[in-house]
Design a protein around this motif. Structure first.
Motif, PDB file in Angstrom:
ATOM      1  N   TYR A 192      10.091   4.230   7.498  1.00 30.61           N
ATOM      2  CA  TYR A 192       9.274   4.134   6.293  1.00 30.61           C
ATOM      3  C   TYR A 192       8.028   3.318   6.586  1.00 30.61           C
ATOM      4  O   TYR A 192       7.953   2.620   7.598  1.00 30.61           O
ATOM      5  CB  TYR A 192      10.065   3.510   5.136  1.00 30.61           C
ATOM      6  CG  TYR A 192      10.365   2.031   5.276  1.00 30.61           C
ATOM      7  CD1 TYR A 192       9.696   1.081   4.504  1.00 30.61           C
ATOM      8  CD2 TYR A 192      11.349   1.574   6.145  1.00 30.61           C
ATOM      9  CE1 TYR A 192       9.984  -0.277   4.612  1.00 30.61           C
ATOM     10  CE2 TYR A 192      11.648   0.224   6.262  1.00 30.61           C
ATOM     11  CZ  TYR A 192      10.958  -0.696   5.495  1.00 30.61           C
ATOM     12  OH  TYR A 192      11.234  -2.038   5.612  1.00 30.61           O
ATOM     13  N   ASN A 193       7.040   3.433   5.720  1.00 31.45           N
ATOM     14  CA  ASN A 193       5.789   2.694   5.845  1.00 31.45           C
ATOM     15  C   ASN A 193       5.680   1.688   4.707  1.00 31.45           C
ATOM     16  O   ASN A 193       6.152   1.954   3.592  1.00 31.45           O
ATOM     17  CB  ASN A 193       4.590   3.640   5.819  1.00 31.45           C
ATOM     18  CG  ASN A 193       4.621   4.643   6.961  1.00 31.45           C
ATOM     19  OD1 ASN A 193       5.069   4.331   8.059  1.00 31.45           O
ATOM     20  ND2 ASN A 193       4.176   5.866   6.700  1.00 31.45           N
ATOM     21  N   GLY A 198      -1.897  -8.213   0.267  1.00 29.88           N
ATOM     22  CA  GLY A 198      -3.122  -8.692   0.893  1.00 29.88           C
ATOM     23  C   GLY A 198      -3.518  -7.934   2.148  1.00 29.88           C
ATOM     24  O   GLY A 198      -4.609  -8.137   2.682  1.00 29.88           O
ATOM     25  N   GLU A 199      -2.635  -7.038   2.644  1.00 25.96           N
ATOM     26  CA  GLU A 199      -2.960  -6.274   3.837  1.00 25.96           C
ATOM     27  C   GLU A 199      -3.591  -4.939   3.456  1.00 25.96           C
ATOM     28  O   GLU A 199      -3.175  -4.297   2.491  1.00 25.96           O
ATOM     29  CB  GLU A 199      -1.708  -6.027   4.688  1.00 25.96           C
ATOM     30  CG  GLU A 199      -1.156  -7.279   5.350  1.00 25.96           C
ATOM     31  CD  GLU A 199      -0.018  -6.951   6.305  1.00 25.96           C
ATOM     32  OE1 GLU A 199       0.511  -5.825   6.247  1.00 25.96           O
ATOM     33  OE2 GLU A 199       0.346  -7.829   7.104  1.00 25.96           O
ATOM     34  N   THR A 200      -4.577  -4.511   4.209  1.00 19.80           N
ATOM     35  CA  THR A 200      -5.245  -3.233   3.939  1.00 19.80           C
ATOM     36  C   THR A 200      -4.643  -2.102   4.758  1.00 19.80           C
ATOM     37  O   THR A 200      -4.823  -0.928   4.426  1.00 19.80           O
ATOM     38  CB  THR A 200      -6.747  -3.345   4.251  1.00 19.80           C
ATOM     39  OG1 THR A 200      -6.920  -3.739   5.623  1.00 19.80           O
ATOM     40  CG2 THR A 200      -7.411  -4.376   3.339  1.00 19.80           C
ATOM     41  N   LYS A 201      -3.952  -2.435   5.843  1.00 16.64           N
ATOM     42  CA  LYS A 201      -3.352  -1.419   6.701  1.00 16.64           C
ATOM     43  C   LYS A 201      -1.834  -1.395   6.527  1.00 16.64           C
ATOM     44  O   LYS A 201      -1.207  -2.438   6.393  1.00 16.64           O
ATOM     45  CB  LYS A 201      -3.703  -1.682   8.164  1.00 16.64           C
ATOM     46  CG  LYS A 201      -5.195  -1.559   8.470  1.00 16.64           C
ATOM     47  CD  LYS A 201      -5.467  -1.795   9.958  1.00 16.64           C
ATOM     48  CE  LYS A 201      -6.950  -1.659  10.281  1.00 16.64           C
ATOM     49  NZ  LYS A 201      -7.222  -1.894  11.722  1.00 16.64           N
ATOM     50  N   ALA A 202      -1.288  -0.184   6.525  1.00 16.08           N
ATOM     51  CA  ALA A 202       0.155  -0.019   6.402  1.00 16.08           C
ATOM     52  C   ALA A 202       0.825  -0.170   7.765  1.00 16.08           C
ATOM     53  O   ALA A 202       0.201   0.037   8.814  1.00 16.08           O
ATOM     54  CB  ALA A 202       0.489   1.341   5.811  1.00 16.08           C
ATOM     55  N   ALA A 226       1.361   0.251  13.742  1.00 15.84           N
ATOM     56  CA  ALA A 226       0.402   0.621  12.730  1.00 15.84           C
ATOM     57  C   ALA A 226       0.666   2.046  12.246  1.00 15.84           C
ATOM     58  O   ALA A 226       0.895   2.947  13.046  1.00 15.84           O
ATOM     59  CB  ALA A 226      -1.019   0.509  13.285  1.00 15.84           C
ATOM     60  N   ALA A 227       0.639   2.229  10.916  1.00 10.13           N
ATOM     61  CA  ALA A 227       0.878   3.544  10.327  1.00 10.13           C
ATOM     62  C   ALA A 227      -0.432   4.273  10.124  1.00 10.13           C
ATOM     63  O   ALA A 227      -1.515   3.697  10.196  1.00 10.13           O
ATOM     64  CB  ALA A 227       1.624   3.401   9.002  1.00 10.13           C
TER      65      ALA A 227
END
Length: 237
Positions: A192-193, A198-202, A226-227
């Protein structure tokens, strides 16, 4: 075993703090208990493969830390040999004896890999570019590779026994991670992702059950990377 390793980690942290403060008396006092903790850890009779793994990893850590001291290296190498003889010698304890149709694994292969008949090798995990961790069924770290340690700002020995909630927060643990861990502990492969507050990247999270030779799930092997942009999911595979 976890309690002993946590006590060792805490004592090392206390010594580091005392050194930083220049408190030589406290350093000497704290340092006096380190040897007793080490003796307790290596003298512990592992009750299962997970404890055996933790014990051997600990001695490997000591060897690494004392690499510049020939006497210490010789001492801990002897300790490691003693442990290997204890668990993989000619007369292993019944609970560690593999079924007759299985060959006895090489000493370095002391933790089974996920379902494929191979074995988890920390030397391989150390070189992977992704964040990799092994967690026990109570959601606590048993192992964290250098990439994951660097991301979390911790030393490998400091990760042992830490609850995953300390690093991802209670909300994310309860709403996403716990259900996926539980599915993995039930024998499922999970993917799963997620994105932390506060994070912009999954982040893409893959979990695989970590089993002993009898097939019992001892924990989870977790790989984080990183997704794809915008891909956030809470569905267990």
């Amino acid at each position: 075993m976890l309690e002993l390793l946590q006590a060792f980690s805490l004592r090392c942290s206390q010594i580091d703090e005392a050194i930083r403060l220049g408190d030589d008396v406290r350093v000497a006092t704290l340092d006096g208990g380190i040897d007793r903790l080490v003796q307790a850890i290596v003298g512990h009779e592992a009750l299962n493969l997970m404890e055996m793994y933790m014990q051997l990893q600990f001695v490997g850590y000591l060897l690494q830390q004392e690499a510049d001291d020939a006497a210490s290296v010789s001492h801990y190498a002897a300790v490691l040999t003693s442990l290997l003889e204890r668990y993989f010698g000619a007369s292993p304890r019944p609970e560690f004896a593999p079924p007759p149709e299985w060959p006895l694994p090489a000493p370095k292969a002391y933790v089974p890999n996920v379902d494929n008949g191979n074995f988890l090798n920390s030397a391989i995990l150390e070189t992977l570019p992704d964040r990799v961790a092994v967690l026990t069924r109570d959601y606590r770290y048993l192992y964290s590779n250098p990439v994951n340690c660097a991301y979390l700002g911790r030393k490998p020995i400091e990760m042992i026994g830490r609850h995953v909630m300390e690093f991802i927060g209670e909300e994310l643990f309860l709403t996403q991670a716990k259900a996926n861990f539980d599915a993995c502990f039930a024998g499922q492969h999970v993917e799963y992702n997620y994105a932390q507050r506060g994070e912009t990247k999954a982040t893409r999270c893959r979990m695989s059950p970590l089993r002993d030779l009898s097939g019992q799930v001892l924990g989870a092997l977790v790989v984080l990377e990183a997704a794809d942009a915008g891909a956030v999911s809470t569905i267990a595979a």
